[in-house]
Scaffold this motif. Sequence first.
Motif, PDB file in Angstrom:
ATOM      1  N   SER A  21      32.879  50.921  50.473  1.00 58.61           N
ATOM      2  CA  SER A  21      31.640  50.408  49.895  1.00 58.61           C
ATOM      3  C   SER A  21      31.109  51.410  48.886  1.00 58.61           C
ATOM      4  O   SER A  21      31.309  52.618  49.032  1.00 58.61           O
ATOM      5  CB  SER A  21      30.582  50.192  50.985  1.00 58.61           C
ATOM      6  N   CYS A  22      30.409  50.908  47.886  1.00 60.08           N
ATOM      7  CA  CYS A  22      29.785  51.772  46.890  1.00 60.08           C
ATOM      8  C   CYS A  22      28.464  51.133  46.466  1.00 60.08           C
ATOM      9  O   CYS A  22      28.452  50.016  45.938  1.00 60.08           O
ATOM     10  CB  CYS A  22      30.700  51.946  45.690  1.00 60.08           C
ATOM     11  N   THR A  52      33.357  42.188  37.363  1.00 60.03           N
ATOM     12  CA  THR A  52      32.217  42.160  36.459  1.00 60.03           C
ATOM     13  C   THR A  52      30.986  41.615  37.159  1.00 60.03           C
ATOM     14  O   THR A  52      31.074  41.058  38.268  1.00 60.03           O
ATOM     15  CB  THR A  52      32.525  41.285  35.239  1.00 60.03           C
ATOM     16  N   SER A  53      29.844  41.739  36.505  1.00 61.39           N
ATOM     17  CA  SER A  53      28.626  41.168  37.064  1.00 61.39           C
ATOM     18  C   SER A  53      28.720  39.645  37.135  1.00 61.39           C
ATOM     19  O   SER A  53      27.996  39.024  37.904  1.00 61.39           O
ATOM     20  CB  SER A  53      27.411  41.611  36.251  1.00 61.39           C
ATOM     21  N   ASP A  72      27.992  42.490  45.797  1.00 61.87           N
ATOM     22  CA  ASP A  72      26.725  41.842  46.120  1.00 61.87           C
ATOM     23  C   ASP A  72      25.736  42.304  45.049  1.00 61.87           C
ATOM     24  O   ASP A  72      25.259  43.444  45.102  1.00 61.87           O
ATOM     25  CB  ASP A  72      26.270  42.261  47.517  1.00 61.87           C
ATOM     26  N   ASN A  73      25.462  41.450  44.088  1.00 67.39           N
ATOM     27  CA  ASN A  73      24.600  41.847  42.981  1.00 67.39           C
ATOM     28  C   ASN A  73      23.176  42.144  43.438  1.00 67.39           C
ATOM     29  O   ASN A  73      22.492  42.988  42.853  1.00 67.39           O
ATOM     30  CB  ASN A  73      24.590  40.774  41.894  1.00 67.39           C
ATOM     31  N   TYR A  79      32.486  46.325  47.016  1.00 62.27           N
ATOM     32  CA  TYR A  79      33.313  46.559  48.189  1.00 62.27           C
ATOM     33  C   TYR A  79      34.797  46.485  47.794  1.00 62.27           C
ATOM     34  O   TYR A  79      35.163  45.777  46.861  1.00 62.27           O
ATOM     35  CB  TYR A  79      33.039  45.502  49.262  1.00 62.27           C
ATOM     36  N   LEU A  80      35.617  47.194  48.551  1.00 61.76           N
ATOM     37  CA  LEU A  80      37.058  47.086  48.387  1.00 61.76           C
ATOM     38  C   LEU A  80      37.665  46.938  49.779  1.00 61.76           C
ATOM     39  O   LEU A  80      37.671  47.891  50.558  1.00 61.76           O
ATOM     40  CB  LEU A  80      37.650  48.310  47.680  1.00 61.76           C
ATOM     41  N   GLN A  81      38.135  45.745  50.079  1.00 59.19           N
ATOM     42  CA  GLN A  81      38.832  45.492  51.344  1.00 59.19           C
ATOM     43  C   GLN A  81      40.302  45.778  51.120  1.00 59.19           C
ATOM     44  O   GLN A  81      40.938  45.150  50.266  1.00 59.19           O
ATOM     45  CB  GLN A  81      38.631  44.044  51.785  1.00 59.19           C
ATOM     46  N   MET A  82      40.823  46.730  51.874  1.00 60.30           N
ATOM     47  CA  MET A  82      42.209  47.156  51.715  1.00 60.30           C
ATOM     48  C   MET A  82      42.979  46.802  52.966  1.00 60.30           C
ATOM     49  O   MET A  82      42.689  47.319  54.049  1.00 60.30           O
ATOM     50  CB  MET A  82      42.271  48.667  51.453  1.00 60.30           C
ATOM     51  N   ASN A  83      43.947  45.908  52.826  1.00 57.94           N
ATOM     52  CA  ASN A  83      44.791  45.483  53.942  1.00 57.94           C
ATOM     53  C   ASN A  83      46.234  45.900  53.689  1.00 57.94           C
ATOM     54  O   ASN A  83      46.602  46.224  52.552  1.00 57.94           O
ATOM     55  CB  ASN A  83      44.712  43.971  54.108  1.00 57.94           C
TER      56      ASN A  83
END
Length: 119
Positions: A21-22, A52-53, A72-73, A79-83
């Motif tokens: 998350s950032c 992008t936005s 989530d604007n 978020y980056l979901q890494m699987n």
Amino acid sequence: QVQLVESGGGLVQPGGSLRLSCAASGSIFRINTMGWYRQPPGKERELVATITSGLSTNYADSVKGRFTISRDNAKNTVYLQMNSLKPEDTAVYYCNYKVYTRVPPYDYWGQGTQVTVSS
């Protein structure tokens, strides 16, 4: 100024998952691109994924089908979901916030979070 705070890195076994998350704060611009870059040991920083936005996404070929970027604007958070993580995904992951109020666009960077994929 924009401040970026990353979280979610760590140690995971091959085949496992992590979610980064950032959160952005400060001078938030309505039009922006947020994304993730990574720097493997001994290598240069490389693109992982951007969004992008307007929610258009772009992925590096090496992560397509395994990683998913979202945002989530309302929370100014990406978020980056890494699987299906692989040892070659080991790197410091950096959050990026690109604004277009000047030419060329200006980049803000997070402090980086370590992701280690190892058994």
